[in-house]
Write a protein that holds these residues in place. Sequence first.
Motif, short mmCIF file in Angstrom:
data_model
loop_
_atom_site.label_atom_id
_atom_site.label_comp_id
_atom_site.label_asym_id
_atom_site.label_seq_id
_atom_site.Cartn_x
_atom_site.Cartn_y
_atom_site.Cartn_z
N HIS A 25 0.84 -1.20 0.00
CA HIS A 25 0.00 0.00 0.00
C HIS A 25 0.88 1.25 0.00
O HIS A 25 2.03 1.23 0.47
N TYR A 27 0.98 3.68 1.88
CA TYR A 27 1.41 4.17 3.20
C TYR A 27 2.58 3.37 3.77
O TYR A 27 3.04 3.66 4.88
N ASP A 41 -3.31 2.04 -4.19
CA ASP A 41 -4.37 2.27 -3.21
C ASP A 41 -5.18 0.98 -3.04
O ASP A 41 -4.87 -0.04 -3.68
N SER A 42 -6.20 1.03 -2.21
CA SER A 42 -6.96 -0.19 -1.93
C SER A 42 -7.57 -0.78 -3.20
O SER A 42 -7.60 -1.99 -3.37
N PHE A 64 -7.32 -6.27 6.68
CA PHE A 64 -8.49 -6.37 5.79
C PHE A 64 -8.06 -6.44 4.32
O PHE A 64 -8.76 -7.01 3.49
N MET A 65 -6.92 -5.85 4.00
CA MET A 65 -6.43 -5.87 2.61
C MET A 65 -5.99 -7.28 2.22
O MET A 65 -6.26 -7.76 1.11
N TYR A 113 -17.38 0.06 2.83
CA TYR A 113 -16.03 0.48 2.46
C TYR A 113 -15.12 -0.74 2.59
O TYR A 113 -15.36 -1.63 3.43
N ASN A 115 -12.43 -1.03 3.95
CA ASN A 115 -11.83 -1.11 5.29
C ASN A 115 -12.83 -1.75 6.26
O ASN A 115 -13.38 -1.11 7.16
N SER A 130 -12.10 4.35 -1.53
CA SER A 130 -12.15 5.82 -1.61
C SER A 130 -12.14 6.28 -3.06
O SER A 130 -12.56 7.38 -3.37
N HIS A 177 -7.07 9.60 10.20
CA HIS A 177 -7.72 10.59 9.32
C HIS A 177 -8.70 11.49 10.08
O HIS A 177 -8.82 12.68 9.77
N HIS A 201 -7.85 13.31 1.50
CA HIS A 201 -8.42 11.97 1.46
C HIS A 201 -9.81 12.05 2.11
O HIS A 201 -9.96 12.69 3.16
N GLU A 203 -11.50 10.26 3.99
CA GLU A 203 -11.65 9.80 5.38
C GLU A 203 -11.32 10.90 6.38
O GLU A 203 -11.51 10.72 7.59
N SER A 228 -8.39 9.47 -3.63
CA SER A 228 -7.77 8.30 -2.99
C SER A 228 -6.26 8.51 -3.04
O SER A 228 -5.77 9.44 -3.70
N THR A 229 -5.50 7.64 -2.39
CA THR A 229 -4.05 7.86 -2.36
C THR A 229 -3.43 7.76 -3.76
O THR A 229 -2.61 8.59 -4.14
N MET A 277 0.03 0.41 9.63
CA MET A 277 0.73 0.31 8.34
C MET A 277 2.24 0.20 8.57
O MET A 277 2.93 -0.50 7.83
P1 13P Z 1 -6.81 4.34 -0.28
O1 13P Z 1 -5.34 4.08 -0.45
O2 13P Z 1 -7.62 3.30 -0.96
O3 13P Z 1 -7.17 5.72 -0.68
O4 13P Z 1 -7.17 4.13 1.28
C1 13P Z 1 -6.57 4.71 2.33
C2 13P Z 1 -6.60 3.94 3.58
O5 13P Z 1 -6.85 4.44 4.63
C3 13P Z 1 -6.25 2.55 3.57
O6 13P Z 1 -6.32 2.06 4.81
#
Ligand code: 13P
Length: 317
Positions: A25, A27, A41-42, A64-65, A113, A115, A130, A177, A201, A203, A228-229, A277
């Motif tokens: 991811h 992050y 991103d997710s 969860f991912m 979502y 998450n 997102s 967030h 973002h 969130e 989204s990221t 993360m």
């Molecule tokens: P995205 O990378 O999908 O925007 O999600 C951010 C996030 O908080 C993942 O846990």
Amino acid sequence: MAIHTDISQEIRRLTEERKAVILAHNYQVPEVQDVADFTGDSLGLSQAAARTDAEVIVFCGVHFMAETASILCPGKTVLLPDLEAGCSLAATITADELRQWKAEHPTAVVVSYVNTTAEVKAESDYCCTSANAAKVVQAIPPDREVLFLPDLYLGDYVARVTGRKNIRVWPGECHVHAGIRPGHFHEALRLHPDAGEIFIHPECGCTTNCIAFAQDTPELQNRIHILSTSGMIRRSAASAAKKFIVATETGILYPLQKGSPDKTFVPLKADAVCEYMKRITLEKVLRSLQEMVFEIKVPEGVAARARTAIRRMLELA
Ligand code: 13P
Ligand code: SF4
């Protein structure tokens, strides 16, 4: 750095040997992003998991991912290098709580979502991320009530963008967030008046306030983007702006800078760090491949129902 190089080389050697793929991811710490086959991103990570022909997926992200990858790839081995890599947002709703909420609104369509736990996804009609939450909600007939969960800021944003009145939002939040408040936004604008664009973002706890403020402030028009990221990475590379204020977990600064080395990125809140993360390190990725730990396997009964919700999202994405 030399230690990182040695470990990374051994990780790449084992990745070949195990017929594995490393997904990370945006992050994740820089050295983990650098050793990965794919970062995103997710949504991008779910798509990458769905299309890989590797036998093993090492998921550098949170629980969860890895579950989502396991649901999409039941025949593959999915590894999470640290089982403590959880998510405060996913923890805000259980499958029992969702069943109770659904019982109170029996005709509603449930949009979860990404998450969320696999059990919560299994109780859902649609999954979303997102990057596509508004699109997913727009695909639902306007006369159907929607139960959106678990993020209240993303849910409020989706209600605003879609103009939907018949949407109920679960009051969950991500501690990282939600901590990004309107005061941080105004302080960042004061410190960086030369920033051409501001990325937020959905969130974030400041999302609704920022949109409302931008609407009333002519000089901010078209400069605030809710993304989204990976949306942030794509937009900054394509934008003519040279400086960006970024509201999300600060791990995103590394791929932003890598994608646009000639541009400047400043965090809207410098201590917005997700400790979950950051639990994934190069050493743990190496151990994961050496010992084939820790396998994430969603029981097929739950996975089959959750898969329907995720596939509906992927078809719309
Ligand atoms: P995205 O990378 O999908 O925007 O999600 C951010 C996030 O908080 C993942 O846990
Ligand atoms: Fe979960 Fe928030 Fe961490 Fe993302 S940043 S993994 S939503 S706790």
